[in-house]
Design a protein around this motif. Sequence first.
Motif, mmCIF file in Angstrom:
data_model
loop_
_atom_site.group_PDB
_atom_site.id
_atom_site.type_symbol
_atom_site.label_atom_id
_atom_site.label_comp_id
_atom_site.label_asym_id
_atom_site.label_seq_id
_atom_site.Cartn_x
_atom_site.Cartn_y
_atom_site.Cartn_z
ATOM 1 N N VAL A 293 -36.642 61.894 67.764
ATOM 2 C CA VAL A 293 -37.673 60.932 68.159
ATOM 3 C C VAL A 293 -39.035 61.607 68.288
ATOM 4 C CG1 VAL A 293 -38.411 59.312 69.958
ATOM 5 C CG2 VAL A 293 -35.988 59.456 69.306
ATOM 6 N N ILE A 294 -39.067 62.806 68.896
ATOM 7 C CA ILE A 294 -40.340 63.486 69.160
ATOM 8 C C ILE A 294 -40.931 64.080 67.879
ATOM 9 C CG2 ILE A 294 -41.424 65.416 70.384
ATOM 10 C CD1 ILE A 294 -39.423 64.987 72.629
ATOM 11 N N VAL A 295 -40.095 64.768 67.095
ATOM 12 C CA VAL A 295 -40.584 65.512 65.929
ATOM 13 C C VAL A 295 -40.410 64.715 64.635
ATOM 14 C CG1 VAL A 295 -40.416 67.676 64.644
ATOM 15 C CG2 VAL A 295 -39.999 67.659 67.107
ATOM 16 N N GLY A 296 -39.349 63.923 64.556
ATOM 17 C CA GLY A 296 -39.027 63.250 63.297
ATOM 18 C C GLY A 296 -39.864 62.003 63.057
ATOM 19 N N LYS A 297 -40.947 62.147 62.304
ATOM 20 C CA LYS A 297 -41.813 61.001 62.005
ATOM 21 C C LYS A 297 -41.082 59.971 61.147
ATOM 22 C CE LYS A 297 -46.184 63.532 62.374
ATOM 23 N NZ LYS A 297 -47.434 63.947 61.681
ATOM 24 N N ASN A 298 -40.297 60.446 60.201
ATOM 25 C CA ASN A 298 -39.535 59.515 59.359
ATOM 26 C C ASN A 298 -38.498 58.759 60.185
ATOM 27 O OD1 ASN A 298 -40.874 60.108 56.964
ATOM 28 N ND2 ASN A 298 -39.498 61.808 56.473
ATOM 29 N N PHE A 299 -37.898 59.448 61.150
ATOM 30 C CA PHE A 299 -36.917 58.786 62.000
ATOM 31 C C PHE A 299 -37.591 57.712 62.858
ATOM 32 C CE2 PHE A 299 -34.454 58.360 65.934
ATOM 33 C CZ PHE A 299 -33.196 58.080 65.414
ATOM 34 N N ARG A 300 -38.750 58.032 63.423
ATOM 35 C CA ARG A 300 -39.481 57.037 64.223
ATOM 36 C C ARG A 300 -39.862 55.831 63.355
ATOM 37 N NH1 ARG A 300 -42.392 61.497 66.214
ATOM 38 N NH2 ARG A 300 -44.283 60.780 65.150
ATOM 39 N N LYS A 301 -40.221 56.106 62.107
ATOM 40 C CA LYS A 301 -40.570 55.020 61.185
ATOM 41 C C LYS A 301 -39.359 54.126 60.941
ATOM 42 C CE LYS A 301 -42.470 54.211 56.549
ATOM 43 N NZ LYS A 301 -42.906 54.855 55.291
ATOM 44 N N LYS A 302 -38.194 54.744 60.784
ATOM 45 C CA LYS A 302 -36.974 53.967 60.570
ATOM 46 C C LYS A 302 -36.647 53.111 61.789
ATOM 47 C CE LYS A 302 -34.304 56.202 56.977
ATOM 48 N NZ LYS A 302 -32.953 56.577 56.551
ATOM 49 N N VAL A 303 -36.825 53.691 62.968
ATOM 50 C CA VAL A 303 -36.560 52.936 64.197
ATOM 51 C C VAL A 303 -37.483 51.723 64.278
ATOM 52 C CG1 VAL A 303 -36.667 53.014 66.718
ATOM 53 C CG2 VAL A 303 -35.697 54.943 65.456
ATOM 54 N N LYS A 304 -38.770 51.946 63.987
ATOM 55 C CA LYS A 304 -39.747 50.859 64.045
ATOM 56 C C LYS A 304 -39.407 49.761 63.042
ATOM 57 C CE LYS A 304 -44.737 49.979 63.842
ATOM 58 N NZ LYS A 304 -46.081 50.594 63.610
ATOM 59 N N GLU A 305 -39.065 50.166 61.812
ATOM 60 C CA GLU A 305 -38.716 49.186 60.777
ATOM 61 C C GLU A 305 -37.453 48.410 61.143
ATOM 62 O OE1 GLU A 305 -40.562 51.656 56.951
ATOM 63 O OE2 GLU A 305 -38.403 51.540 57.281
ATOM 64 N N LEU A 306 -36.490 49.124 61.739
ATOM 65 C CA LEU A 306 -35.229 48.482 62.107
ATOM 66 C C LEU A 306 -35.447 47.439 63.193
ATOM 67 C CD1 LEU A 306 -32.157 48.443 61.654
ATOM 68 C CD2 LEU A 306 -31.955 50.188 63.425
ATOM 69 N N PHE A 307 -36.218 47.805 64.233
ATOM 70 C CA PHE A 307 -36.465 46.868 65.319
ATOM 71 C C PHE A 307 -37.354 45.705 64.866
ATOM 72 C CE2 PHE A 307 -34.791 50.232 67.970
ATOM 73 C CZ PHE A 307 -34.169 49.527 69.006
ATOM 74 N N THR A 308 -38.305 45.997 63.973
ATOM 75 C CA THR A 308 -39.152 44.925 63.430
ATOM 76 C C THR A 308 -38.306 43.935 62.650
ATOM 77 O OG1 THR A 308 -41.032 46.445 63.273
ATOM 78 C CG2 THR A 308 -41.149 44.412 62.006
ATOM 79 N N LYS A 309 -37.365 44.467 61.857
ATOM 80 C CA LYS A 309 -36.475 43.613 61.063
ATOM 81 C C LYS A 309 -35.611 42.757 61.974
ATOM 82 C CE LYS A 309 -32.571 43.873 57.874
ATOM 83 N NZ LYS A 309 -31.592 44.787 57.220
ATOM 84 N N ARG A 310 -35.043 43.380 63.023
ATOM 85 C CA ARG A 310 -34.186 42.636 63.950
ATOM 86 C C ARG A 310 -34.983 41.562 64.680
ATOM 87 N NH1 ARG A 310 -29.205 43.332 62.133
ATOM 88 N NH2 ARG A 310 -28.876 45.507 61.587
ATOM 89 N N LYS A 311 -36.214 41.914 65.064
ATOM 90 C CA LYS A 311 -37.061 40.954 65.759
ATOM 91 C C LYS A 311 -37.394 39.774 64.848
ATOM 92 C CE LYS A 311 -41.362 40.629 68.372
ATOM 93 N NZ LYS A 311 -42.590 41.370 68.834
#
Length: 335
Positions: A293-311
């Motif tokens: 979460v802290i270092v992985g920018k791609n991982f944070r992007k995936k989390v954001k996209e996943l939650f946006t999709k679910r929302k």
Amino acid sequence: MSGIQNGTNPQICSIGFAHWTFSVIPIYVMTIAVLGIVLNLFVLMVFILHKKACTVAEIYLGNLAAADLLLVSFLPFWAVYAYRYYNWTFGSVLCKTVNVSILMNVYCSIFFLVLVSIDRYFALVFPLSHAKLRGPVCAKGACFLVWVAGFLLSLPALIYRDVIHLGPNVTKCTVDPPSTTTLIDCMIFIFGFVIPVSIISFCTVKILKALRNRISEGLNTQKKDHKATTLVLAVLLAFLFCWVPFYLYKIPSVLRDRHILTDCTSKYILFISGNIFTYLGFFNSVLNPILYVIVGKNFRKKVKELFTKRKGERSATLSRSSIQTFLLFWSLASN
């Protein structure tokens, strides 16, 4: 520690002032277990549920999260074991299973990091070749081999770990016969530390050299590769910080088991340091998902996209439900 004899002289060594460990360690281990289960499940869900296929590095890191989840899932049993002054009450099967899970995490974690290091090495040092070796199919096959190797190297715990009754109310989950401890410790030190860390060190030096050469030559490293490499190096440093003391502790522990270190002071120091370094290693299973979460920018992007999709899906479902409700009421009012 209590009741240990030092070879030919029946000297009893008491843990004395170390009784604090039996109150601190259970709380610490249970905290690691709860946080580790929640965080590593979160990481795995992001990798599994995201619409885009995982990269090779993410396949390795996802398997690393699975190895960490395997460890922390069995830690509550170890917390209770420590709370009961290392009196095992869960039977022989769980005694073997818990220790196999710990050893598999020790081996699989470092092996997955070896795979990640090799992948970054090929990506940055030989960017135009070894494309097949860096493909998802080979990555998944390599992960399968790591799980098999981790299980095979953990077989001594499955074979020699068992429940031993030392008294009417004292039951230990320990290695039987005790002489086998030296074999297990040597295997951990060689296959879990010396060989993989040597490979990781070689790859890391080459990776850093390649990055430095590209910067000095004014070449731009692909942003994607740079982000992945930064995350990998952070995970490697975290692993070394958490596990290197544990591996180094194995050297004097072997000397103790071979009756070379026989005095009570040495045994007391090894008891304390063994607890500290072992449970510091367990902390790595919580630290890894935090680093994603802290270092992985791609991982944070995936989390954001996943939650946006679910929302978005939830909003669409609510909208459809509202329209259907409105049409129902309208038809009833018309009638």
